[in-house]
Write an enzyme that holds these catalytic residues in place. Structure first.
Site, PDB file in Angstrom:
ATOM      1  N   ILE A  38      -0.416  10.140  -4.060  1.00  0.00           N
ATOM      2  CA  ILE A  38      -1.739   9.638  -4.453  1.00  0.00           C
ATOM      3  C   ILE A  38      -2.821  10.706  -4.270  1.00  0.00           C
ATOM      4  CG2 ILE A  38      -2.542   8.682  -2.252  1.00  0.00           C
ATOM      5  CD1 ILE A  38      -3.112   6.045  -3.773  1.00  0.00           C
ATOM      6  N   GLN A 100       2.788  14.614  10.433  1.00  0.00           N
ATOM      7  CA  GLN A 100       3.218  13.413   9.699  1.00  0.00           C
ATOM      8  C   GLN A 100       2.160  12.326   9.786  1.00  0.00           C
ATOM      9  OE1 GLN A 100       7.038  11.866  10.942  1.00  0.00           O
ATOM     10  NE2 GLN A 100       7.112  10.374   9.249  1.00  0.00           N
ATOM     11  N   HIS A 106       9.791  10.808   4.213  1.00  0.00           N
ATOM     12  CA  HIS A 106       9.508  11.198   2.830  1.00  0.00           C
ATOM     13  C   HIS A 106       9.597  12.701   2.674  1.00  0.00           C
ATOM     14  CE1 HIS A 106       5.717  10.887   5.070  1.00  0.00           C
ATOM     15  NE2 HIS A 106       5.284  11.918   4.359  1.00  0.00           N
TER      16      HIS A 106
HETATM   17  P1  AMP Z   1       2.680  13.124   5.498  1.00  0.00           P
HETATM   18  O1  AMP Z   1       1.459  13.808   6.068  1.00  0.00           O
HETATM   19  O2  AMP Z   1       3.829  14.062   5.314  1.00  0.00           O
HETATM   20  O3  AMP Z   1       3.025  11.876   6.280  1.00  0.00           O
HETATM   21  O4  AMP Z   1       2.274  12.719   4.025  1.00  0.00           O
HETATM   22  C1  AMP Z   1       1.956  11.427   3.608  1.00  0.00           C
HETATM   23  C2  AMP Z   1       1.640  11.531   2.135  1.00  0.00           C
HETATM   24  O5  AMP Z   1       1.636  10.222   1.599  1.00  0.00           O
HETATM   25  C3  AMP Z   1       0.282  12.166   1.831  1.00  0.00           C
HETATM   26  O6  AMP Z   1       0.469  13.306   0.990  1.00  0.00           O
HETATM   27  C4  AMP Z   1      -0.477  11.032   1.116  1.00  0.00           C
HETATM   28  O7  AMP Z   1      -1.296  11.505   0.073  1.00  0.00           O
HETATM   29  C5  AMP Z   1       0.665  10.180   0.586  1.00  0.00           C
HETATM   30  N1  AMP Z   1       0.329   8.770   0.355  1.00  0.00           N
HETATM   31  C6  AMP Z   1      -0.248   7.899   1.240  1.00  0.00           C
HETATM   32  N2  AMP Z   1      -0.375   6.687   0.680  1.00  0.00           N
HETATM   33  C7  AMP Z   1       0.152   6.768  -0.572  1.00  0.00           C
HETATM   34  C8  AMP Z   1       0.315   5.842  -1.655  1.00  0.00           C
HETATM   35  N3  AMP Z   1      -0.088   4.554  -1.562  1.00  0.00           N
HETATM   36  N4  AMP Z   1       0.881   6.283  -2.802  1.00  0.00           N
HETATM   37  C9  AMP Z   1       1.287   7.563  -2.916  1.00  0.00           C
HETATM   38  N5  AMP Z   1       1.171   8.486  -1.936  1.00  0.00           N
HETATM   39  C10 AMP Z   1       0.600   8.091  -0.767  1.00  0.00           C
END
Ligand code: AMP
Ligand code: ZN
Length: 119
Positions: A38, A100, A106
């Site tokens: 997102i 994280q 992910h």
């Molecule tokens: P991390 O810091 O590795 O936990 O990354 C989490 C990622 O999830 C970030 O890049 C956010 O932009 C992404 N994210 C959070 N909520 C959503 C959502 N609803 N749809 C798509 N991506 C998301």
């Protein structure tokens, strides 16, 4: 199999798997889901997740090797399908010091022409 087989009702990515929160999906099968981040850091930025709730790489064991292998190979395949030709990054952040933010495992896969916002 990991012990974290059930959806976590408070987990945003479990809600995406369940269709309770919308996402721009690029791939789905019984085990994996891939969708556009997102808040992209790069022209193409997708997330690949296992459908079952594994909080992070800290909970991964040898038994999860096939799952992780599928996730990484899917990243390569999806970069090709999304037209990324100049190279890409696979990134997994783990825990507080790993940066994280979402505690459902992910794999970030990012590509496209530079400059990028981050990384
Ligand atoms: P991390 O810091 O590795 O936990 O990354 C989490 C990622 O999830 C970030 O890049 C956010 O932009 C992404 N994210 C959070 N909520 C959503 C959502 N609803 N749809 C798509 N991506 C998301
Ligand atoms: Zn989850």
């Amino acid at each position: 199999m990991s012990t974290h087989d059930h959806a976590d009702p408070n987990c945003i990515f479990c809600k995406i798997v369940a269709g309770q929160i919308p996402s721009k999906k690029v791939f789905e099968d019984e085990e994996l889901l891939a969708f556009h981040d997102i808040n992209p850091w790069a022209p193409v930025h997708i997330l690949i997740i296992p459908k079952r709730h594994i909080p992070s790489m800290a909970e991964i064991s040898d038994a999860d090797a096939p799952l992780l292998g599928r996730m990484t190979a899917l990243g390569t395949r999806l970069m090709k399908e999304l037209g990324v030709t100049g190279g890409f990054r696979h990134v997994i952040n783990t825990g507080r010091d790993g940066g994280q933010e979402v505690y459902h495992l992910h794999l970030h896969v990012m590509g496209g022409p530079r400059p990028w916002l981050k990384g």
